[in-house]
Every structure is written in structure tokens, then in C-alpha cells.
Design a protein around this motif. Structure first.
Motif, PDB file in Angstrom:
ATOM      1  N   TYR A   2       0.848  -1.188   0.000  1.00 61.47           N
ATOM      2  CA  TYR A   2       0.000   0.000   0.000  1.00 61.47           C
ATOM      3  C   TYR A   2       0.886   1.241   0.000  1.00 61.47           C
ATOM      4  CZ  TYR A   2       1.281   0.076   4.910  1.00 61.47           C
ATOM      5  OH  TYR A   2       1.996   0.101   6.085  1.00 61.47           O
ATOM      6  N   GLN A   3       0.274   2.372  -0.313  1.00 62.93           N
ATOM      7  CA  GLN A   3       0.934   3.664  -0.208  1.00 62.93           C
ATOM      8  C   GLN A   3      -0.026   4.623   0.462  1.00 62.93           C
ATOM      9  OE1 GLN A   3       2.263   4.523  -4.345  1.00 62.93           O
ATOM     10  NE2 GLN A   3       4.186   4.953  -3.304  1.00 62.93           N
ATOM     11  N   LEU A   4       0.493   5.440   1.347  1.00 60.63           N
ATOM     12  CA  LEU A   4      -0.320   6.457   1.988  1.00 60.63           C
ATOM     13  C   LEU A   4      -0.289   7.708   1.121  1.00 60.63           C
ATOM     14  CD1 LEU A   4       0.708   6.061   5.707  1.00 60.63           C
ATOM     15  CD2 LEU A   4      -1.378   5.285   4.607  1.00 60.63           C
ATOM     16  N   VAL A   5      -1.460   8.291   0.930  1.00 58.16           N
ATOM     17  CA  VAL A   5      -1.598   9.508   0.139  1.00 58.16           C
ATOM     18  C   VAL A   5      -2.098  10.609   1.057  1.00 58.16           C
ATOM     19  CG1 VAL A   5      -2.770  10.577  -1.824  1.00 58.16           C
ATOM     20  CG2 VAL A   5      -2.134   8.161  -1.931  1.00 58.16           C
ATOM     21  N   VAL A   6      -1.413  11.749   1.039  1.00 59.37           N
ATOM     22  CA  VAL A   6      -1.857  12.910   1.809  1.00 59.37           C
ATOM     23  C   VAL A   6      -2.025  14.075   0.845  1.00 59.37           C
ATOM     24  CG1 VAL A   6      -0.755  12.165   3.960  1.00 59.37           C
ATOM     25  CG2 VAL A   6       0.504  13.629   2.390  1.00 59.37           C
ATOM     26  N   ASP A   7      -2.861  15.020   1.230  1.00 65.08           N
ATOM     27  CA  ASP A   7      -3.029  16.186   0.370  1.00 65.08           C
ATOM     28  C   ASP A   7      -2.521  17.439   1.064  1.00 65.08           C
ATOM     29  OD1 ASP A   7      -5.131  17.359   1.960  1.00 65.08           O
ATOM     30  OD2 ASP A   7      -6.576  16.058   0.974  1.00 65.08           O
ATOM     31  N   SER A   8      -2.552  18.537   0.345  1.00 70.33           N
ATOM     32  CA  SER A   8      -1.982  19.784   0.848  1.00 70.33           C
ATOM     33  C   SER A   8      -2.777  20.382   2.000  1.00 70.33           C
ATOM     34  CB  SER A   8      -1.831  20.799  -0.283  1.00 70.33           C
ATOM     35  OG  SER A   8      -3.048  20.986  -0.968  1.00 70.33           O
ATOM     36  N   HIS A   9      -3.865  19.739   2.399  1.00 69.30           N
ATOM     37  CA  HIS A   9      -4.624  20.204   3.556  1.00 69.30           C
ATOM     38  C   HIS A   9      -4.162  19.529   4.846  1.00 69.30           C
ATOM     39  CE1 HIS A   9      -7.808  21.021   0.327  1.00 69.30           C
ATOM     40  NE2 HIS A   9      -7.203  22.142   0.614  1.00 69.30           N
ATOM     41  N   CYS A  10      -3.203  18.617   4.741  1.00 70.35           N
ATOM     42  CA  CYS A  10      -2.699  17.961   5.961  1.00 70.35           C
ATOM     43  C   CYS A  10      -1.682  18.871   6.640  1.00 70.35           C
ATOM     44  CB  CYS A  10      -2.096  16.595   5.633  1.00 70.35           C
ATOM     45  SG  CYS A  10      -0.484  16.663   4.865  1.00 70.35           S
ATOM     46  N   ASP A  11      -1.229  18.487   7.782  1.00 68.96           N
ATOM     47  CA  ASP A  11      -0.287  19.309   8.548  1.00 68.96           C
ATOM     48  C   ASP A  11       1.168  18.973   8.250  1.00 68.96           C
ATOM     49  OD1 ASP A  11      -2.181  20.847   9.824  1.00 68.96           O
ATOM     50  OD2 ASP A  11      -2.415  19.437  11.468  1.00 68.96           O
ATOM     51  N   LEU A  12       1.450  18.591   7.011  1.00 71.15           N
ATOM     52  CA  LEU A  12       2.816  18.305   6.589  1.00 71.15           C
ATOM     53  C   LEU A  12       3.152  19.144   5.365  1.00 71.15           C
ATOM     54  CD1 LEU A  12       2.751  14.379   6.661  1.00 71.15           C
ATOM     55  CD2 LEU A  12       3.781  15.883   8.370  1.00 71.15           C
ATOM     56  N   THR A  13       4.398  19.549   5.261  1.00 71.58           N
ATOM     57  CA  THR A  13       4.826  20.175   4.017  1.00 71.58           C
ATOM     58  C   THR A  13       5.015  19.074   2.982  1.00 71.58           C
ATOM     59  OG1 THR A  13       7.185  19.972   4.477  1.00 71.58           O
ATOM     60  CG2 THR A  13       6.074  21.979   5.291  1.00 71.58           C
ATOM     61  N   LYS A  14       5.128  19.481   1.728  1.00 72.63           N
ATOM     62  CA  LYS A  14       5.362  18.505   0.670  1.00 72.63           C
ATOM     63  C   LYS A  14       6.652  17.735   0.947  1.00 72.63           C
ATOM     64  CE  LYS A  14       5.633  18.166  -4.345  1.00 72.63           C
ATOM     65  NZ  LYS A  14       5.538  18.903  -5.615  1.00 72.63           N
ATOM     66  N   GLN A  15       7.684  18.439   1.371  1.00 72.64           N
ATOM     67  CA  GLN A  15       8.972  17.800   1.646  1.00 72.64           C
ATOM     68  C   GLN A  15       8.860  16.802   2.798  1.00 72.64           C
ATOM     69  OE1 GLN A  15      12.260  20.459   2.296  1.00 72.64           O
ATOM     70  NE2 GLN A  15      13.574  18.840   3.067  1.00 72.64           N
ATOM     71  N   GLU A  16       8.173  17.185   3.882  1.00 74.52           N
ATOM     72  CA  GLU A  16       8.012  16.276   5.024  1.00 74.52           C
ATOM     73  C   GLU A  16       7.266  15.009   4.612  1.00 74.52           C
ATOM     74  OE1 GLU A  16       7.793  19.435   8.740  1.00 74.52           O
ATOM     75  OE2 GLU A  16       5.984  19.038   7.571  1.00 74.52           O
ATOM     76  N   ALA A  17       6.198  15.189   3.838  1.00 75.61           N
ATOM     77  CA  ALA A  17       5.410  14.031   3.395  1.00 75.61           C
ATOM     78  C   ALA A  17       6.257  13.090   2.549  1.00 75.61           C
ATOM     79  CB  ALA A  17       4.185  14.503   2.615  1.00 75.61           C
ATOM     80  N   GLN A  18       7.028  13.668   1.630  1.00 75.43           N
ATOM     81  CA  GLN A  18       7.860  12.829   0.770  1.00 75.43           C
ATOM     82  C   GLN A  18       8.962  12.126   1.566  1.00 75.43           C
ATOM     83  OE1 GLN A  18       8.839  15.763  -2.221  1.00 75.43           O
ATOM     84  NE2 GLN A  18       7.167  15.076  -3.532  1.00 75.43           N
TER      85      GLN A  18
END
Length: 66
Positions: free
Chosen positions: A3-19
């Protein structure tokens, strides 16, 4: 099973943190005066400008379901 977790820009992470955490990051758009803007593409988002537009009465919509 994989599986892969998908987050969007409304979460409390920056794009860099999520990646860095291995998440797939999706930039969710908002519409400001009829113009669709993807706030975290090319590292662009101006929160103060966004809220100032709202105070001035500019029509603002988000991709968030209502």
C-alpha cells in the motif's frame, strides 16, 4: 499486500516532510477570483495574501468537499 499512503496539501505536513516519510503528496487547488491555484506546486502559497483576499470579499473556493 502493499500500500501507499496519500496525503493532500490540507494535511499538517509540508510537501517535503510528506515525501521524506514516503507518502504520496497531492496538491489540492483553491479558486481565487475564478482562477484555479495549486498552492504547493513550485513551493508557492501566500497564506496572508489568501486571507487578505477573503477579507476584501474576493470569491474563494477550495477543493474540500462540503
Amino acid at each position: 499486500m502493499s500500500y501507499q499512503l496519500v496525503v493532500d496539501s490540507h494535511c499538517d505536513l509540508t510537501k517535503q516532510e510528506a515525501q521524506e516519510l514516503g507518502y504520496v503528496y497531492v496538491s489540492m487547488p483553491y479558486i481565487l477570483s475564478g482562477q484555479e491555484i495549486f498552492p504547493y506546486e513550485d513551493n508557492f502559497f501566500n497564506p496572508s495574501g489568501f486571507y487578505e483576499s477573503m477579507r476584501r470579499g474576493v470569491e474563494v473556493k477550495t477543493a474540500a468537499p462540503s
